[in-house]
Design an enzyme around this catalytic site. Sequence first.
Site, PDB file in Angstrom:
ATOM      1  N   GLY A 134       0.801  -1.220   0.000  1.00 36.67           N
ATOM      2  CA  GLY A 134       0.000   0.000   0.000  1.00 36.67           C
ATOM      3  C   GLY A 134       0.833   1.268   0.000  1.00 36.67           C
ATOM      4  O   GLY A 134       1.826   1.399  -0.725  1.00 36.67           O
TER       5      GLY A 134
ATOM      6  N   ASP B 237       7.200  -3.698   9.296  1.00 32.78           N
ATOM      7  CA  ASP B 237       5.779  -4.013   9.266  1.00 32.78           C
ATOM      8  C   ASP B 237       5.528  -5.168  10.229  1.00 32.78           C
ATOM      9  O   ASP B 237       6.405  -6.013  10.439  1.00 32.78           O
ATOM     10  CB  ASP B 237       5.353  -4.424   7.852  1.00 32.78           C
ATOM     11  CG  ASP B 237       3.869  -4.221   7.591  1.00 32.78           C
ATOM     12  OD1 ASP B 237       3.523  -3.351   6.778  1.00 32.78           O
ATOM     13  OD2 ASP B 237       3.044  -4.940   8.192  1.00 32.78           O
ATOM     14  N   ILE B 238       4.324  -5.203  10.802  1.00 31.21           N
ATOM     15  CA  ILE B 238       3.961  -6.350  11.645  1.00 31.21           C
ATOM     16  C   ILE B 238       3.842  -7.607  10.802  1.00 31.21           C
ATOM     17  O   ILE B 238       4.119  -8.711  11.273  1.00 31.21           O
ATOM     18  CB  ILE B 238       2.662  -6.068  12.429  1.00 31.21           C
ATOM     19  CG1 ILE B 238       2.433  -7.144  13.495  1.00 31.21           C
ATOM     20  CG2 ILE B 238       1.472  -5.916  11.497  1.00 31.21           C
ATOM     21  CD1 ILE B 238       1.276  -6.842  14.433  1.00 31.21           C
TER      22      ILE B 238
ATOM     23  N   ASP C 176       6.226  -5.230  15.796  1.00 28.20           N
ATOM     24  CA  ASP C 176       4.907  -4.743  16.219  1.00 28.20           C
ATOM     25  C   ASP C 176       5.086  -3.372  16.859  1.00 28.20           C
ATOM     26  O   ASP C 176       5.795  -3.241  17.869  1.00 28.20           O
ATOM     27  CB  ASP C 176       4.305  -5.734  17.215  1.00 28.20           C
ATOM     28  CG  ASP C 176       2.860  -5.421  17.584  1.00 28.20           C
ATOM     29  OD1 ASP C 176       2.427  -4.275  17.408  1.00 28.20           O
ATOM     30  OD2 ASP C 176       2.180  -6.348  18.078  1.00 28.20           O
TER      31      ASP C 176
ATOM     32  N   ASN D 231       4.025   5.382   8.865  1.00 29.58           N
ATOM     33  CA  ASN D 231       2.918   5.168   7.937  1.00 29.58           C
ATOM     34  C   ASN D 231       1.950   4.075   8.379  1.00 29.58           C
ATOM     35  O   ASN D 231       0.850   3.971   7.836  1.00 29.58           O
ATOM     36  CB  ASN D 231       3.499   4.814   6.555  1.00 29.58           C
ATOM     37  CG  ASN D 231       2.450   4.282   5.619  1.00 29.58           C
ATOM     38  OD1 ASN D 231       1.651   5.030   5.071  1.00 29.58           O
ATOM     39  ND2 ASN D 231       2.421   2.967   5.449  1.00 29.58           N
TER      40      ASN D 231
ATOM     41  N   SER E 148      -4.882  11.335   7.964  1.00 30.51           N
ATOM     42  CA  SER E 148      -6.000  11.021   7.081  1.00 30.51           C
ATOM     43  C   SER E 148      -6.899  12.252   7.005  1.00 30.51           C
ATOM     44  O   SER E 148      -6.871  13.110   7.894  1.00 30.51           O
ATOM     45  CB  SER E 148      -6.803   9.840   7.633  1.00 30.51           C
ATOM     46  OG  SER E 148      -8.032   9.669   6.953  1.00 30.51           O
TER      47      SER E 148
ATOM     48  N   TYR F  45     -11.493   4.883  14.268  1.00 34.78           N
ATOM     49  CA  TYR F  45     -10.458   5.249  13.303  1.00 34.78           C
ATOM     50  C   TYR F  45     -10.324   6.762  13.212  1.00 34.78           C
ATOM     51  O   TYR F  45      -9.215   7.307  13.290  1.00 34.78           O
ATOM     52  CB  TYR F  45     -10.791   4.664  11.937  1.00 34.78           C
ATOM     53  CG  TYR F  45      -9.829   5.062  10.845  1.00 34.78           C
ATOM     54  CD1 TYR F  45      -8.595   4.430  10.723  1.00 34.78           C
ATOM     55  CD2 TYR F  45     -10.137   6.067   9.925  1.00 34.78           C
ATOM     56  CE1 TYR F  45      -7.700   4.786   9.726  1.00 34.78           C
ATOM     57  CE2 TYR F  45      -9.258   6.431   8.929  1.00 34.78           C
ATOM     58  CZ  TYR F  45      -8.040   5.794   8.836  1.00 34.78           C
ATOM     59  OH  TYR F  45      -7.146   6.162   7.841  1.00 34.78           O
TER      60      TYR F  45
ATOM     61  N   THR G 177      -5.555   1.268  -2.028  1.00 34.51           N
ATOM     62  CA  THR G 177      -4.660   0.335  -1.349  1.00 34.51           C
ATOM     63  C   THR G 177      -5.469  -0.853  -0.827  1.00 34.51           C
ATOM     64  O   THR G 177      -6.703  -0.789  -0.753  1.00 34.51           O
ATOM     65  CB  THR G 177      -3.943   0.997  -0.151  1.00 34.51           C
ATOM     66  OG1 THR G 177      -4.902   1.197   0.903  1.00 34.51           O
ATOM     67  CG2 THR G 177      -3.296   2.313  -0.533  1.00 34.51           C
TER      68      THR G 177
END
Length: 285
Positions: free
Chosen positions: A17, A37-38, A75, A102, A155, A168, A203
């Site tokens: 993404g 990244d996790i 994480d 991000n 966002s 969110y 994404t």
Amino acid sequence: MSLLGGKVVLITGGARGQGRAHAIASAREGADVAVLDIASQVATVPYPMATPEDLTETVRQVEKHGRRAISIQADVRRQDELDEAVKTVLDEFGRIDSLVINHGIWGVGQELWNLSEEQWVDMQDINVTGVWKTAKAVVPHMIERGSGSVVITASTNGFEPGIYYGHYSTSKHGTVGLAKNLALELGRYGIRCNALAPGVIETPMIVNQVGMDLFNGGPGGTEESVQTAAAHYHALKGVRAIPAMNVADAGVWLNSDLAAGVTGVTVPVDAGHQLLAGYNHEPVS
């Protein structure tokens, strides 16, 4: 001349993404890249998350641009894992010039009072506290060097609410505030901090059945449902779901010397969404 020539960029949520786009754009502009990244599933997230294979693919695409890349599975809820990740990056590259925070999750389907505590906690722990912990892991190194740039993915929901995904929206309001406060506190050390506010971006976070059904207004959503709805979300002619690379290009600018005098701002990449008055999702007579 490349905009990030010789720099090292650390990107969280880098497996796919927007994160992958940030990695590719940074490499295209001359940076070496570490992607974190996790790369595993969080139970309360209603769509498939990234995998270790996705991380590997991001590294491959960075290396296609002739830059070095490493991947780290960690994480962001775990400070010890982030601290170890930063040590790994410094051991490999010697420094971190830019940090792109991000990572993030999204969820939909419940009013705030019907959310489970686990849904609320996971969202805030990853989208807000995880941003703070990431900064906490990297910023001391930047302070020691007396320079650096931090870019945080917020966002358009950092400015406006969203029905059925209030957890969110709340998290992204927090992210905008965190970016501003980091900018204020880091300015004295010569470190800039800014945020990006993407609109509807194409994404895997939204192009999945949960997201497609939301944009469709009910079950049976398709990728075309997302594209059609996005055209109504944006003001700019011909723009439907915005390519992730558009966001990454804005991130490159913020991390480059072209934005040397820019700190504490949130840059919308929303094709003019904030120009629109909006509408009532569910009018009640």
